[in-house]
Design an enzyme around this catalytic site. Structure first.
Site, PDB file in Angstrom:
ATOM      1  N   TYR A 101      13.538   2.771   8.145  1.00 52.85           N
ATOM      2  CA  TYR A 101      12.258   2.870   7.442  1.00 52.85           C
ATOM      3  C   TYR A 101      11.217   1.644   7.951  1.00 52.85           C
ATOM      4  O   TYR A 101      10.164   1.812   8.219  1.00 52.85           O
ATOM      5  CB  TYR A 101      12.487   3.065   5.895  1.00 52.85           C
ATOM      6  CG  TYR A 101      11.250   3.125   5.134  1.00 52.85           C
ATOM      7  CD1 TYR A 101      10.757   4.464   4.859  1.00 52.85           C
ATOM      8  CD2 TYR A 101      10.680   1.961   4.611  1.00 52.85           C
ATOM      9  CE1 TYR A 101       9.332   4.634   4.011  1.00 52.85           C
ATOM     10  CE2 TYR A 101       9.453   2.220   3.575  1.00 52.85           C
ATOM     11  CZ  TYR A 101       9.021   3.468   3.329  1.00 52.85           C
ATOM     12  OH  TYR A 101       8.059   3.596   2.724  1.00 52.85           O
ATOM     13  N   LYS A 125       7.788   1.668   9.581  1.00 53.32           N
ATOM     14  CA  LYS A 125       6.492   1.291   8.912  1.00 53.32           C
ATOM     15  C   LYS A 125       6.030   0.066   9.583  1.00 53.32           C
ATOM     16  O   LYS A 125       4.733  -0.210   9.496  1.00 53.32           O
ATOM     17  CB  LYS A 125       7.083   1.076   7.525  1.00 53.32           C
ATOM     18  CG  LYS A 125       7.074   2.048   6.545  1.00 53.32           C
ATOM     19  CD  LYS A 125       6.092   2.948   6.650  1.00 53.32           C
ATOM     20  CE  LYS A 125       6.211   4.335   5.573  1.00 53.32           C
ATOM     21  NZ  LYS A 125       5.047   5.255   5.478  1.00 53.32           N
TER      22      LYS A 125
HETATM   23  N1  LIG Z   1       6.729   5.687  -3.270  1.00 52.24           N
HETATM   24  C1  LIG Z   1       6.549   4.153  -2.761  1.00 52.24           C
HETATM   25  O1  LIG Z   1       7.367   3.534  -3.416  1.00 52.24           O
HETATM   26  C2  LIG Z   1       6.071   4.005  -1.412  1.00 52.24           C
HETATM   27  C3  LIG Z   1       6.026   2.709  -0.999  1.00 52.24           C
HETATM   28  C4  LIG Z   1       5.341   2.483   0.170  1.00 52.24           C
HETATM   29  C5  LIG Z   1       5.012   3.403   0.920  1.00 52.24           C
HETATM   30  N2  LIG Z   1       5.278   4.886   0.651  1.00 52.24           N
HETATM   31  C6  LIG Z   1       4.855   5.702   1.566  1.00 52.24           C
HETATM   32  O2  LIG Z   1       3.950   6.467   0.955  1.00 52.24           O
HETATM   33  C7  LIG Z   1       3.871   7.894   1.664  1.00 52.24           C
HETATM   34  C8  LIG Z   1       4.075   8.780   0.452  1.00 52.24           C
HETATM   35  O3  LIG Z   1       5.381   8.562  -0.266  1.00 52.24           O
HETATM   36  P1  LIG Z   1       5.671   9.139  -1.833  1.00 52.24           P
HETATM   37  O4  LIG Z   1       6.320   8.084  -2.417  1.00 52.24           O
HETATM   38  O5  LIG Z   1       4.574   9.724  -2.344  1.00 52.24           O
HETATM   39  O6  LIG Z   1       6.970  10.384  -1.494  1.00 52.24           O
HETATM   40  P2  LIG Z   1       6.529  11.888  -1.769  1.00 52.24           P
HETATM   41  O7  LIG Z   1       8.163  12.114  -1.067  1.00 52.24           O
HETATM   42  O8  LIG Z   1       6.315  12.152  -2.971  1.00 52.24           O
HETATM   43  O9  LIG Z   1       5.826  12.324  -0.562  1.00 52.24           O
HETATM   44  C9  LIG Z   1       6.021  12.345   0.781  1.00 52.24           C
HETATM   45  C10 LIG Z   1       5.227  13.498   1.179  1.00 52.24           C
HETATM   46  O10 LIG Z   1       5.462  13.843   2.552  1.00 52.24           O
HETATM   47  C11 LIG Z   1       6.062  15.099   3.030  1.00 52.24           C
HETATM   48  N3  LIG Z   1       6.795  15.122   4.265  1.00 52.24           N
HETATM   49  C12 LIG Z   1       8.213  14.558   4.624  1.00 52.24           C
HETATM   50  N4  LIG Z   1       8.642  15.016   5.723  1.00 52.24           N
HETATM   51  C13 LIG Z   1       7.238  15.605   6.123  1.00 52.24           C
HETATM   52  C14 LIG Z   1       7.134  16.281   7.402  1.00 52.24           C
HETATM   53  N5  LIG Z   1       7.985  16.155   8.536  1.00 52.24           N
HETATM   54  N6  LIG Z   1       6.176  16.752   7.929  1.00 52.24           N
HETATM   55  C15 LIG Z   1       4.969  16.740   6.934  1.00 52.24           C
HETATM   56  N7  LIG Z   1       5.248  16.233   5.623  1.00 52.24           N
HETATM   57  C16 LIG Z   1       6.247  15.642   5.446  1.00 52.24           C
HETATM   58  C17 LIG Z   1       6.803  15.319   1.852  1.00 52.24           C
HETATM   59  O11 LIG Z   1       7.116  16.994   1.649  1.00 52.24           O
HETATM   60  C18 LIG Z   1       6.215  14.877   0.639  1.00 52.24           C
HETATM   61  O12 LIG Z   1       5.058  15.641  -0.042  1.00 52.24           O
HETATM   62  C19 LIG Z   1       5.139   7.928   2.416  1.00 52.24           C
HETATM   63  O13 LIG Z   1       4.571   7.437   3.660  1.00 52.24           O
HETATM   64  C20 LIG Z   1       5.872   6.497   1.974  1.00 52.24           C
HETATM   65  O14 LIG Z   1       6.564   6.210   2.847  1.00 52.24           O
HETATM   66  C21 LIG Z   1       5.836   5.021  -0.622  1.00 52.24           C
END
Ligand SMILES: NC(=O)c1ccc[n+]([C@@H]2O[C@H](COP(=O)([O-])OP(=O)(O)OC[C@H]3O[C@@H](n4cnc5c(N)ncnc54)[C@H](O)[C@@H]3O)[C@@H](O)[C@H]2O)c1
Length: 257
Positions: free
Chosen positions: A162, A166
Site C-alpha cells: 500500500y 501511495k
Molecule cells: N479510509 C482511509 O482511512 C483512507 C486513508 C487514506 C487514503 N485512503 C484512500 O482513499 C480512497 C478511498 O478509500 P475509502 O476509504 O473510501 O475506501 P472504500 O473501500 O470505501 O472505497 C474504495 C472504492 O474503490 C473501489 N475499487 C476497488 N478496487 C477497484 C478497481 N479495481 N477499480 C475500480 N474501483 C475499485 C471500491 O469498490 C470502493 O468503492 C482509496 O484510494 C484509499 O486508499 C483511504
C-alpha cells in the site's frame, strides 16, 4: 450566487462508498455534474450515489462501470464521461483504491500485484485517459486530484505494498504536474490519515489499534469523508488555480510529529 464548479464535468472513481461517494456529493454541491464509477459487480452502489447527487443537489449524474485495472474499460468509460459532459471533462478524482494488510515477511505476489495494479497502475492510466480529453478540449485544461495517504510519507506496520503504491501516486502527481502544465492541467494529491469509512471501520473495532492510531494524530480523531472531500473541492476550485504538483496532508498532524 454561482457555485464554484458550475458548468464543469467531474469524474470520481470508486464513488459507491466512503470517500469517493462523499467527494462526488461535495463536487455536485459545488455545481459540477458528476460521473461516478464502481466495479462491475458493485454497479448498484454507483447508481445509488448518482441518485443521491440528482436528488440532493439537482445536477446531472451518470453511473458507470469501471475496473481501473482494465485499460479497455478505462478508455470506454472516459469516452462516455466526455460525451456526458458534452465533450468536456474538467475534473478527475482518482479515488478508487484498496489494501491488503500483510506483514512484510508474509506479503504474497498476488496481493502485491493487486494493490499496485489498482492503486498505482490504475491511477496512472485513468489520469492518462482523462488528461488526453483535458488536453484536446477547447478551451483546454482541467484538474486531477489523486488520493495518496499519510503512508505516502511515513511508515506503519503491515502496509508495504500500500505504501509503495501511495508513494508512487505522489511521484505520478509530480511528473504529470510538470508534463501537463503546458496544457493547463493541474495535478495534485490529497494525503489523508485514517478516515472513518467502510474500508477502515472494521479495523477500529480493535481497541489497541484504535488507541495506537489516535495517539499518533495530534488532533486526536479520525478524519471524516466530508473533511477530505472539502480538501479535494478546494484543489478543484478556481481558488487553487496556482496550485499544482502539491500533496495536501489531511492527517490531523500525524506526519508533523
Ligand atoms: N479510509 C482511509 O482511512 C483512507 C486513508 C487514506 C487514503 N485512503 C484512500 O482513499 C480512497 C478511498 O478509500 P475509502 O476509504 O473510501 O475506501 P472504500 O473501500 O470505501 O472505497 C474504495 C472504492 O474503490 C473501489 N475499487 C476497488 N478496487 C477497484 C478497481 N479495481 N477499480 C475500480 N474501483 C475499485 C471500491 O469498490 C470502493 O468503492 C482509496 O484510494 C484509499 O486508499 C483511504
Amino acid at each position: 450566487m454561482e457555485k464554484t464548479l458550475t458548468g464543469t464535468t467531474a469524474l470520481v472513481t470508486g464513488a459507491g462508498s466512503g470517500l469517493g461517494q462523499a467527494t462526488a456529493l461535495r463536487l455536485a454541491a459545488d455545481g459540477s455534474r458528476v460521473a461516478v464509477t464502481e466495479l462491475p459487480h458493485l454497479q448498484e452502489r454507483a447508481e445509488a450515489t448518482a441518485t443521491m447527487i440528482r436528488e440532493q443537489h439537482g445536477v446531472d449524474a451518470l453511473a458507470l462501470s469501471l475496473d481501473v485495472t482494465d485499460l479497455a474499460n478505462i478508455t470506454s468509460c472516459v469516452a462516455e464521461v466526455a460525451a456526458f459532459g458534452d465533450g468536456r471533462l474538467d475534473l478527475l478524482v482518482n479515488n478508487a483504491g484498496m489494501n491488503v494488510l500483510q506483514p512484510a515477511f508474509d506479503v504474497t505476489e498476488e496481493a502485491w500485484d493487486r494493490v499496485i495494479a489498482v492503486n498505482l497502475k490504475g491511477v496512472f492510466f485513468v489520469a492518462q485517459a482523462a488528461g488526453r480529453v483535458m488536453r484536446d478540449q477547447t478551451p483546454n485544461g482541467g484538474c486531477i486530484v489523486n488520493i495518496g495517504s499519510q503512508f505516502s510519507f511515513v511508515g506503519y506496520p503491515g502496509r508495504t505494498a500500500y505504501a509503495a503504491s501511495k508513494s508512487g501516486v505522489i511521484g505520478i502527481t509530480r511528473m504529470l504536474c510538470v508534463e501537463w502544465a503546458e496544457h493547463n492541467i493541474r495535478v495534485n494529491a490529497i494525503c489523508p490519515t485514517f478516515v472513518d469509512t467502510p474500508l477502515t471501520r472494521p479495523f477500529f473495532e480493535d481497541q489497541d489499534f484504535k488507541q495506537d492510531a489516535l495517539r499518533r494524530i495530534p488532533l486526536g480523531r479520525l478524519a471524516t469523508p466530508d473533511e477530505v472531500a472539502a480538501g479535494i473541492a478546494y484543489l478543484a476550485s478556481p481558488g487553487a488555480a496556482m496550485v499544482t504538483g502539491h500533496s495536501l496532508m489531511m492527517d490531523g498532524g500525524w506526519t508533523a510529529i
